[in-house]
Write a protein that holds these residues in place. Sequence first.
Motif, short mmCIF file in Angstrom:
data_model
loop_
_atom_site.label_atom_id
_atom_site.label_comp_id
_atom_site.label_asym_id
_atom_site.label_seq_id
_atom_site.Cartn_x
_atom_site.Cartn_y
_atom_site.Cartn_z
N MET A 1 0.86 -1.19 0.00
CA MET A 1 0.00 0.00 0.00
C MET A 1 0.89 1.23 0.00
N LYS A 2 0.40 2.28 -0.62
CA LYS A 2 1.14 3.53 -0.68
C LYS A 2 0.94 4.29 0.63
N LYS B 1 -7.20 -0.22 -2.79
CA LYS B 1 -5.85 0.33 -3.03
C LYS B 1 -4.74 -0.49 -2.36
N TYR B 2 -5.11 -1.68 -1.91
CA TYR B 2 -4.12 -2.59 -1.31
C TYR B 2 -3.81 -3.62 -2.39
N ARG B 3 -2.58 -3.67 -2.87
CA ARG B 3 -2.28 -4.44 -4.08
C ARG B 3 -1.36 -5.62 -3.82
N ASP C 1 -1.95 6.71 0.58
CA ASP C 1 -3.29 6.12 0.70
C ASP C 1 -3.60 5.80 2.15
N VAL D 1 -7.87 1.09 3.44
CA VAL D 1 -7.11 1.02 2.18
C VAL D 1 -7.59 -0.20 1.38
N LYS D 2 -7.79 -1.33 2.05
CA LYS D 2 -8.28 -2.54 1.38
C LYS D 2 -9.69 -2.31 0.82
#
Length: 394
Positions: free
Chosen positions: A347-348, A366-368, A351, A361-362
């Motif tokens: 995650m950034k 945006k959690y990759r 974010d 975030v998830k």
Amino acid sequence: MPPKASKSKEAAPERPILGRFSSHLKIGIVGLPNVGKSILFNTLTKLSIPAENFPFCTIEPNEARINIPDKRFDWLCQLYKPKSEVAAYLEIHDIAGLVRGAHEGQGLGNNFLSHIRAVDGIFHVLRAFEDPEIIHVDDSVDPVRDLETISEELRLKDIEFVDRRLEDLEKSMKRSNDKQLKIEHELCEKVKAWLKDGKDVRLGDWKAADVEILNTFQLLTAKPVVYLVNMNERDYQRKKNKFLPKIHAWVQNHGGETIIPSAVFLEKNLVDMPEDEAAKYCEENKVQSAIPKIIKTGFAAINLIYFFTAGPDEVKCWQIRRQTKAPQAAGAIHSDFEKGFICAEVMKFEDLKELGSEAAVKAAGKYRQEGKTYVVQDGDIIFFKFNVSGGGKK
């Protein structure tokens, strides 16, 4: 599967990096005698991390390790309130003053140059103040002449190294038809011509195959440079100095690398004061310490970045070289993480800060999950999954 955005980023490869492929890189403070190098180093030493924070690692008297100031790290520590906090650091070496003729052994000559060979980047300190009490090795203050002196000494030493290498290659080529010897010989001829033309190796547009060979040489002029202009406090305060335009013009004509104006005596005084007094002094005199900028710029100049691992047990910065892919970044934590790499959950920082929690975030998608080709970015927050026999997942 990495998102398409990552793929498009990978499609435009970055220029290959000159220098050692390691996360344990260091920068050396270089300059003529009496330009303010040692005062700067002693100031930084007062900010350095205690040696006991580095078990099994000797820190020499001319080395200092200074934490990288980072609001992202501070914010993560506030969020997780971890039992352990480990910031990123820059390792700085104080290198003895150089004089004209160093490449032939003048002054501390060869000793000085071997110390530069051992570092990965250079803080080049330039004296831009006049003071009859502090003698100049060339009897007058002229930072552009000083720039020429040091640059020429480093180039001459590199030419000497390349000449020796050419001799060795020519001997080997008489005994062998190995194509690689011919390729290296051609490159050495190119590098020698480049240096003889008064140009530094780091400023050349070398191909990836050239860089691979050049990185085995560790040439002095291949190392990135940050110019620190040491002026008196008055000039620093009013942001004016008669030498600055000439220094700027010289640097622009020689690669255009970063110039940081500073006042070393001011920095020494600030670090000697209690923190509240130093803050008050800066406010009243409308000055700001250049040290945080110097540390961050030096760290970036030697191509280091870091990612975070974050949780209630520990918030830690893991230093890696720019362009490092996810499995090798995992290896910075433990070799098993690299061997059994499955994926990186990323995650950034931006974010997490905006959304406030990992769960948010998830939920925002945006959690990759990133695979083996993912190039780790500065400030990524990463959780690695790995699997080795008898190891399981982490």
